[in-house]
Design a protein around this motif. Structure first.
Motif, PDB file in Angstrom:
ATOM      1  N   LYS A  74     -50.534   5.118 125.041  1.00 14.92           N
ATOM      2  CA  LYS A  74     -49.200   5.466 124.542  1.00 14.92           C
ATOM      3  C   LYS A  74     -48.132   4.681 125.289  1.00 14.92           C
ATOM      4  CE  LYS A  74     -50.296  10.182 123.065  1.00 14.92           C
ATOM      5  NZ  LYS A  74     -50.073  11.635 123.325  1.00 14.92           N
ATOM      6  N   TYR A  75     -48.321   4.543 126.603  1.00 12.66           N
ATOM      7  CA  TYR A  75     -47.374   3.771 127.414  1.00 12.66           C
ATOM      8  C   TYR A  75     -47.351   2.310 126.957  1.00 12.66           C
ATOM      9  CZ  TYR A  75     -45.646   1.136 131.437  1.00 12.66           C
ATOM     10  OH  TYR A  75     -44.974   0.255 132.230  1.00 12.66           O
ATOM     11  N   VAL A  76     -48.541   1.753 126.722  1.00 13.42           N
ATOM     12  CA  VAL A  76     -48.614   0.357 126.285  1.00 13.42           C
ATOM     13  C   VAL A  76     -47.945   0.187 124.926  1.00 13.42           C
ATOM     14  CG1 VAL A  76     -50.184  -1.485 125.530  1.00 13.42           C
ATOM     15  CG2 VAL A  76     -50.681  -0.194 127.613  1.00 13.42           C
ATOM     16  N   LEU A  77     -48.315   1.033 123.982  1.00  9.39           N
ATOM     17  CA  LEU A  77     -47.826   0.888 122.612  1.00  9.39           C
ATOM     18  C   LEU A  77     -46.322   1.095 122.507  1.00  9.39           C
ATOM     19  CD1 LEU A  77     -50.720   2.760 120.803  1.00  9.39           C
ATOM     20  CD2 LEU A  77     -50.168   0.340 120.529  1.00  9.39           C
ATOM     21  N   THR A  78     -45.807   2.106 123.211  1.00  8.77           N
ATOM     22  CA  THR A  78     -44.393   2.464 123.070  1.00  8.77           C
ATOM     23  C   THR A  78     -43.502   1.743 124.072  1.00  8.77           C
ATOM     24  OG1 THR A  78     -45.034   4.649 122.237  1.00  8.77           O
ATOM     25  CG2 THR A  78     -42.769   4.387 123.015  1.00  8.77           C
ATOM     26  N   GLY A  82     -43.130  -1.722 122.427  1.00  5.46           N
ATOM     27  CA  GLY A  82     -41.947  -1.361 121.663  1.00  5.46           C
ATOM     28  C   GLY A  82     -42.192  -0.677 120.338  1.00  5.46           C
ATOM     29  N   ASN A  83     -43.389  -0.118 120.115  1.00 10.46           N
ATOM     30  CA  ASN A  83     -43.652   0.600 118.872  1.00 10.46           C
ATOM     31  C   ASN A  83     -43.016   1.983 118.885  1.00 10.46           C
ATOM     32  OD1 ASN A  83     -45.829  -0.973 117.180  1.00 10.46           O
ATOM     33  ND2 ASN A  83     -46.376  -1.224 119.325  1.00 10.46           N
ATOM     34  N   GLU A 148     -33.469  -2.386 106.244  1.00 10.81           N
ATOM     35  CA  GLU A 148     -32.533  -1.333 106.652  1.00 10.81           C
ATOM     36  C   GLU A 148     -32.879  -0.769 108.028  1.00 10.81           C
ATOM     37  OE1 GLU A 148     -32.336   1.718 103.752  1.00 10.81           O
ATOM     38  OE2 GLU A 148     -31.453   0.442 102.186  1.00 10.81           O
ATOM     39  N   GLN A 149     -34.162  -0.721 108.332  1.00  9.91           N
ATOM     40  CA  GLN A 149     -34.618  -0.168 109.611  1.00  9.91           C
ATOM     41  C   GLN A 149     -34.628  -1.215 110.725  1.00  9.91           C
ATOM     42  OE1 GLN A 149     -38.458   1.457 108.606  1.00  9.91           O
ATOM     43  NE2 GLN A 149     -37.594   3.278 107.622  1.00  9.91           N
ATOM     44  N   GLY A 150     -34.208  -2.430 110.397  1.00 13.52           N
ATOM     45  CA  GLY A 150     -34.115  -3.471 111.412  1.00 13.52           C
ATOM     46  C   GLY A 150     -35.376  -4.281 111.610  1.00 13.52           C
ATOM     47  N   TYR A 151     -36.331  -4.172 110.682  1.00 14.39           N
ATOM     48  CA  TYR A 151     -37.571  -4.935 110.781  1.00 14.39           C
ATOM     49  C   TYR A 151     -37.528  -6.099 109.795  1.00 14.39           C
ATOM     50  CZ  TYR A 151     -39.496  -0.986 113.376  1.00 14.39           C
ATOM     51  OH  TYR A 151     -39.725  -0.006 114.304  1.00 14.39           O
ATOM     52  N   PRO A 152     -38.204  -7.207 110.121  1.00 14.34           N
ATOM     53  CA  PRO A 152     -38.241  -8.335 109.187  1.00 14.34           C
ATOM     54  C   PRO A 152     -39.111  -8.021 107.977  1.00 14.34           C
ATOM     55  CG  PRO A 152     -39.671  -8.757 111.063  1.00 14.34           C
ATOM     56  CD  PRO A 152     -38.925  -7.483 111.377  1.00 14.34           C
ATOM     57  N   THR A 153     -38.936  -8.793 106.939  1.00 13.77           N
ATOM     58  CA  THR A 153     -39.735  -8.588 105.741  1.00 13.77           C
ATOM     59  C   THR A 153     -41.193  -8.976 105.995  1.00 13.77           C
ATOM     60  OG1 THR A 153     -39.213 -10.799 104.924  1.00 13.77           O
ATOM     61  CG2 THR A 153     -37.771  -8.987 104.228  1.00 13.77           C
ATOM     62  N   ALA A 261     -49.007  -0.256 110.304  1.00 10.30           N
ATOM     63  CA  ALA A 261     -49.795  -1.417 110.712  1.00 10.30           C
ATOM     64  C   ALA A 261     -48.917  -2.647 110.831  1.00 10.30           C
ATOM     65  CB  ALA A 261     -50.920  -1.665 109.706  1.00 10.30           C
ATOM     66  N   GLY A 262     -47.947  -2.776 109.940  1.00  8.76           N
ATOM     67  CA  GLY A 262     -47.044  -3.907 109.994  1.00  8.76           C
ATOM     68  C   GLY A 262     -46.196  -3.908 111.242  1.00  8.76           C
ATOM     69  N   PHE A 263     -45.655  -2.751 111.605  1.00  8.53           N
ATOM     70  CA  PHE A 263     -44.823  -2.660 112.795  1.00  8.53           C
ATOM     71  C   PHE A 263     -45.644  -2.994 114.033  1.00  8.53           C
ATOM     72  CE2 PHE A 263     -42.248   0.839 110.496  1.00  8.53           C
ATOM     73  CZ  PHE A 263     -41.631  -0.121 109.725  1.00  8.53           C
ATOM     74  N   PHE A 264     -46.826  -2.431 114.127  1.00 13.34           N
ATOM     75  CA  PHE A 264     -47.705  -2.648 115.282  1.00 13.34           C
ATOM     76  C   PHE A 264     -48.029  -4.128 115.433  1.00 13.34           C
ATOM     77  CE2 PHE A 264     -52.266  -2.441 116.837  1.00 13.34           C
ATOM     78  CZ  PHE A 264     -51.918  -2.272 118.158  1.00 13.34           C
TER      79      PHE A 264
END
Length: 294
Positions: A74-78, A82-83, A148-153, A261-264
């Motif tokens: 959890k520490y690594v991922l978040t 930055g997930n 809208e959420q600040g992520y790329p397409t 999965a895309g965000f990760f």
């Protein structure tokens, strides 16, 4: 602010004041590497047989791999990658790999989804070409929300490995090649699902698309390493008391895991830019405090 950024900003601030050199904005690569090494060396890995989620399942860590437990993962991922916060059972790394390795290859996140027993009767009738087209359209339609959420397409290019369902062992796997906006190299998203009595284990491997051959060499061992414990297996399903999922194999492949999965995939690949961005952030902060001296 990401904990990694805070750590690096505070470190460089401390170093600067200690040196009494307020007119110089420099990037000490040796000290930077010490921080990265310190973070990488702070983890405790496991090998052998490890229980997952209080005995729900086990992973027999394959030779050449190491396992990071839920809390550390959890520490690594978040905090490091930055997930968004979420639940995870752990991360599986190649033995020579660390969360902040300069030449990162891939990692496998392990999760559990208790969404009911998945009826696999549709597995033999699926047209994976049609399914791919549906998934491609779904991703395109979701891109405005990502913006809208600040992520790329994001765009689903192809099956990097077509879906395959092991009827006997109740294990499903497939791979997608994803393209993120402005990314020079496409992303490999390799999905493995292990079906159980009340849900499924989700193994999600992320890396650059050029890691496909490397992962394929390890894939079978990784798939075989994870099993539900007696009482939680697919064959233990009791129709009188257990819930059935609202979808089958096709829905599992095309389902709601896409967005996460895309965000990760994106954030895992760019930890170094987050870290170096901390240095730039501190440099800007110092300029405001001490003027525009170079």
């Amino acid at each position: 602010m990401n904990r990694l950024i805070i750590t690096l900003v505070l470190f460089f601030a401390t170093q600067t004041y200690a040196q009494n050199d307020l007119d110089s904005i420099s990037f000490d690569t040796n000290q930077y590497q010490k921080i990265i090494d310190s973070i990488n060396n702070s983890f405790t890995y496991q090998t052998g047989t490890v229980e997952l989620k209080d005995g729900l399942a086990t992973i027999n860590v394959p030779k050449g791999f190491k396992f990071l437990d839920s809390k550390q993962s959890k520490y690594v991922l978040t905090d490091l990658w930055g997930n968004p916060p979420g639940e995870t059972l752990g991360l599986l790394f190649p033995d020579n790999m660390t969360p902040m390795h300069d030449a990162f290859t891939y990692a496998v996140e392990i999760e559990y989804a208790e969404e009911g027993y998945i009826d696999d009767e549709d597995a033999e009738d699926l047209d994976y070409d049609d399914l791919l087209e549906e998934m491609q359209a779904d991703i395109i339609s979701a891109n405005p929300q990502r913006i809208e959420q600040g992520y790329p397409t994001m765009e689903l290019i192809r099956w990097a490995s077509a879906p395959y369902y092991d009827q006997e062992n109740k294990k499903l796997h497939w791979a997608k090649e994803l393209k993120f906006e402005d990314a020079e190299v496409n992303t490999l998203n390799y999905n493995i699902r292990v079906l159980g009595r009340k849900g499924y284990l989700n193994l999600n491997a992320i890396g650059d698309i050029n890691m496909l051959e490397t992962f394929n060499q390890d894939r079978d061992e990784i798939i075989q390493s994870v099993e539900f414990s007696p009482g939680n297996r697919y064959s233990d399903f009791n129709p009188d008391i257990d819930q059935v999922a609202a979808y089958g194999i096709g829905g599992l492949i095309a389902g709601k895991i896409l967005a996460k999965a895309g965000f990760f995939a994106l954030l895992l690949k760019f930890w170094k830019f987050i870290a170096i961005g901390a240095v730039a952030l501190f440099s800007g902060f110092r300029k405001k405090l001490f003027g525009k001296k170079s």
